[in-house]
Enzyme design. Structure first.
Site, PDB file in Angstrom:
ATOM      1  N   LYS A 148       0.859  -1.177   0.000  1.00 23.44           N
ATOM      2  CA  LYS A 148       0.000   0.000   0.000  1.00 23.44           C
ATOM      3  C   LYS A 148       0.903   1.238   0.000  1.00 23.44           C
ATOM      4  O   LYS A 148       2.043   1.185   0.468  1.00 23.44           O
ATOM      5  CB  LYS A 148      -0.962  -0.014   1.194  1.00 23.44           C
ATOM      6  CG  LYS A 148      -0.292  -0.219   2.567  1.00 23.44           C
ATOM      7  CD  LYS A 148       0.354   1.021   3.099  1.00 23.44           C
ATOM      8  CE  LYS A 148       1.335   0.725   4.179  1.00 23.44           C
ATOM      9  NZ  LYS A 148       2.314   1.806   4.366  1.00 23.44           N
TER      10      LYS A 148
ATOM     11  N   ARG B  95       9.139   8.512   2.699  1.00 23.44           N
ATOM     12  CA  ARG B  95       7.832   9.052   3.072  1.00 23.44           C
ATOM     13  C   ARG B  95       7.783  10.578   2.990  1.00 23.44           C
ATOM     14  O   ARG B  95       6.700  11.165   2.999  1.00 23.44           O
ATOM     15  CB  ARG B  95       7.472   8.589   4.482  1.00 23.44           C
ATOM     16  CG  ARG B  95       7.277   7.090   4.618  1.00 23.44           C
ATOM     17  CD  ARG B  95       7.092   6.709   6.086  1.00 23.44           C
ATOM     18  NE  ARG B  95       6.872   5.286   6.279  1.00 23.44           N
ATOM     19  CZ  ARG B  95       7.843   4.385   6.377  1.00 23.44           C
ATOM     20  NH1 ARG B  95       9.116   4.772   6.274  1.00 23.44           N
ATOM     21  NH2 ARG B  95       7.564   3.116   6.567  1.00 23.44           N
TER      22      ARG B  95
ATOM     23  N   ASP C 292       0.607   6.939   3.284  1.00 25.01           N
ATOM     24  CA  ASP C 292       1.424   5.959   3.993  1.00 25.01           C
ATOM     25  C   ASP C 292       0.694   5.343   5.179  1.00 25.01           C
ATOM     26  O   ASP C 292       0.712   4.128   5.354  1.00 25.01           O
ATOM     27  CB  ASP C 292       2.725   6.601   4.472  1.00 25.01           C
ATOM     28  CG  ASP C 292       3.681   5.570   5.060  1.00 25.01           C
ATOM     29  OD1 ASP C 292       4.208   4.747   4.283  1.00 25.01           O
ATOM     30  OD2 ASP C 292       3.874   5.559   6.281  1.00 25.01           O
TER      31      ASP C 292
ATOM     32  N   TYR D 108       2.837   8.595  19.236  1.00 25.62           N
ATOM     33  CA  TYR D 108       2.459   7.307  18.656  1.00 25.62           C
ATOM     34  C   TYR D 108       1.041   6.883  19.050  1.00 25.62           C
ATOM     35  O   TYR D 108       0.673   6.885  20.223  1.00 25.62           O
ATOM     36  CB  TYR D 108       3.431   6.207  19.078  1.00 25.62           C
ATOM     37  CG  TYR D 108       3.157   4.889  18.393  1.00 25.62           C
ATOM     38  CD1 TYR D 108       3.575   4.662  17.087  1.00 25.62           C
ATOM     39  CD2 TYR D 108       2.434   3.889  19.028  1.00 25.62           C
ATOM     40  CE1 TYR D 108       3.311   3.472  16.436  1.00 25.62           C
ATOM     41  CE2 TYR D 108       2.158   2.689  18.395  1.00 25.62           C
ATOM     42  CZ  TYR D 108       2.593   2.486  17.098  1.00 25.62           C
ATOM     43  OH  TYR D 108       2.303   1.303  16.452  1.00 25.62           O
TER      44      TYR D 108
END
Length: 236
Positions: A8, A77, A89, A148
């Site tokens: 992906k 990225r 991403d 995160y």
């Protein structure tokens, strides 16, 4: 011509995804986008809890996926010319899981993308997706420059389900699902599972049994359509 399991995101724009799937369909070939989390026992366990009515009827889905900046400033990225940006991403993951629980007949009603002017890519963003012919909706968020997060929350009429490692559970990781309803709150442990291995077995099955190939085309195109809508809604 060969069968392809593609990382992906399948392509950088909707038109290319449609073209690739039309070509694969013409040749009767498997074209599958790599979303390994779909094949983890954690997701199967969550689906079972929903189907058993543990949280009643689903009201909405929330999902966030993001992580701190990369130390490597030349990371792919960050490269606009190579399909860089947070949406393509990691934003793809919560968009994918929204379709799993809300169905593919959904659309993006609103979105926001923060662009880095120097890198010319989106660093973080979010979107609101809703069913076209239903009342369910999803709130998603993603980003490269974030604390995160890798979570899924399903809020229902009688309870909720939450997990904080839905997309990236390592093979030796015992996932934890938190179920909360009128009967109380409990943590359900899922045995370690290798979703990469499971994904490859699914791909092999598609190639050898020739069943479910068209469903992959449909998923590929719908995913690309929603990504395109996120971009368009962010600039309206």
């Amino acid at each position: 011509y060969i069968h392809v399991l593609v990382e992906k995101t399948m392509a950088c724009n909707f038109e290319d995804v449609v073209r690739l799937n039309e070509k694969a369909s013409q040749k009767g070939l498997v074209l599958m986008e790599n979303f390994q989390f779909q094949f983890h026992e954690q997701l199967s366990a969550i689906k079972s809890l929903v189907n058993e009515g543990k949280i009643g009827e689903i009201r909405c889905l929330r999902s966030s996926f993001g992580f701190p900046p990369f130390s490597d400033k030349n990371n792919i990225r960050y490269n606009k010319n190579l399909g860089g940006g947070a949406l393509l991403d990691i934003g793809v993951y919560p968009i994918k899981i929204a379709q799993i629980f809300l169905g593919i007949d959904i659309e993006v009603s609103a979105s926001n993308l923060f662009f880095d002017k120097e890198k010319e890519i989106d660093l973080w963003g979010g979107a609101y997706l809703n069913q076209k012919n239903g009342s369910l909706f999803a709130e998603i968020a993603f980003g490269f420059n974030n604390y995160y997060q890798c979570n899924l929350e399903l809020w229902g009429s009688k309870g909720k389900i939450y997990t904080n490692r839905i997309f990236t559970a390592p093979p030796d990781y015992s996932a934890k699902i938190i179920l909360e309803n009128n009967h109380g709150k409990k943590t359900i442990s899922v045995e370690p599972d290798n979703h990469f291995q499971n994904m490859l077995q699914h791909f092999y099955s598609l190639v050898t049994k020739k069943k479910g190939i068209k469903a992959e085309y449909l998923q590929n195109i719908n995913q690309a359509k929603l990504l395109n809508q996120v971009i368009l809604k962010s600039i309206e």
